[in-house]
Every structure is written in structure tokens, then in C-alpha cells.
Design a protein around this motif. Structure first.
Motif: not given
Length: 103
Positions: A7-11
């Protein structure tokens, strides 16, 4: 054989984007659950890119449903995109396609 999921995430501000890769099933769903529980604070728009998601089970669907309900309760939205045929079939058969915005 242990299945894996990355899982890669960007907020950014009130928007969280997740990129899922691998298999979202019983053994990997808690991983997504932790990300959703931790990172949804202050988020009103969750985008999930499933371009590299190979498979989703009922355990994965439960995590998506919980995230959807959480966002809906605070006036937010969940959008799923780049869904392959295998995952789309599961989303259609289970009725998720009618609830969640899938592009």
C-alpha cells in the motif's frame, strides 16, 4: 505461501490517495484496515487506485465498506479507479458497484 499486498499512500489536505498492489484478502485486509483507521483523520475524500490489485475477498470488501461508511457519515466520499476485470466482477456481484463510485 503468504500473500502480500503493498500500500502506498499520499495525503494532501483533506484527500487521501491509496495505491494497492497484490491481493486484498483475509491475511492482508488488516494492513489496509490500519492505514484507513490511521490516515482517515481529517480526510473527506478517499481515492483508491486498484490498477495493480489482483484479487479482493470478502475481508477486503469489509474494510472498503467500513471506510465508505466512515466517510459518508462526515459528508465525504470514496472513489475507486483502475479496477481490473477480476476485481470488478467481485464488486458487481456483491453490489458494491451500486454503492461506491467506481471509475
Amino acid at each position: 505461501m503468504t500473500m502480500t499486498m503493498k500500500i502506498e499512500s499520499e495525503k494532501k489536505d483533506e484527500k487521501l490517495t491509496l495505491w494497492l498492489r497484490g491481493r486484498l484478502e483475509t491475511s492482508t485486509a488488516p494492513q489496509l484496515q490500519r492505514v484507513v483507521e490511521t490516515d482517515l483523520e481529517g480526510v473527506v475524500q478517499l481515492l483508491i487506485d486498484m490498477k495493480q490489485l489482483e484479487y479482493i475477498s470478502s475481508a477486503g470488501l469489509r474494510v472498503l465498506l467500513a471506510a465508505y461508511k466512515n466517510l459518508k457519515a462526515k459528508g465525504g466520499s470514496l472513489r475507486i479507479f483502475h479496477v481490473n476485470d477480476v476485481v470488478m466482477e467481485v464488486l458487481e456481484v456483491t453490489g458494491f458497484k451500486d454503492k461506491i463510485n467506481i471509475e
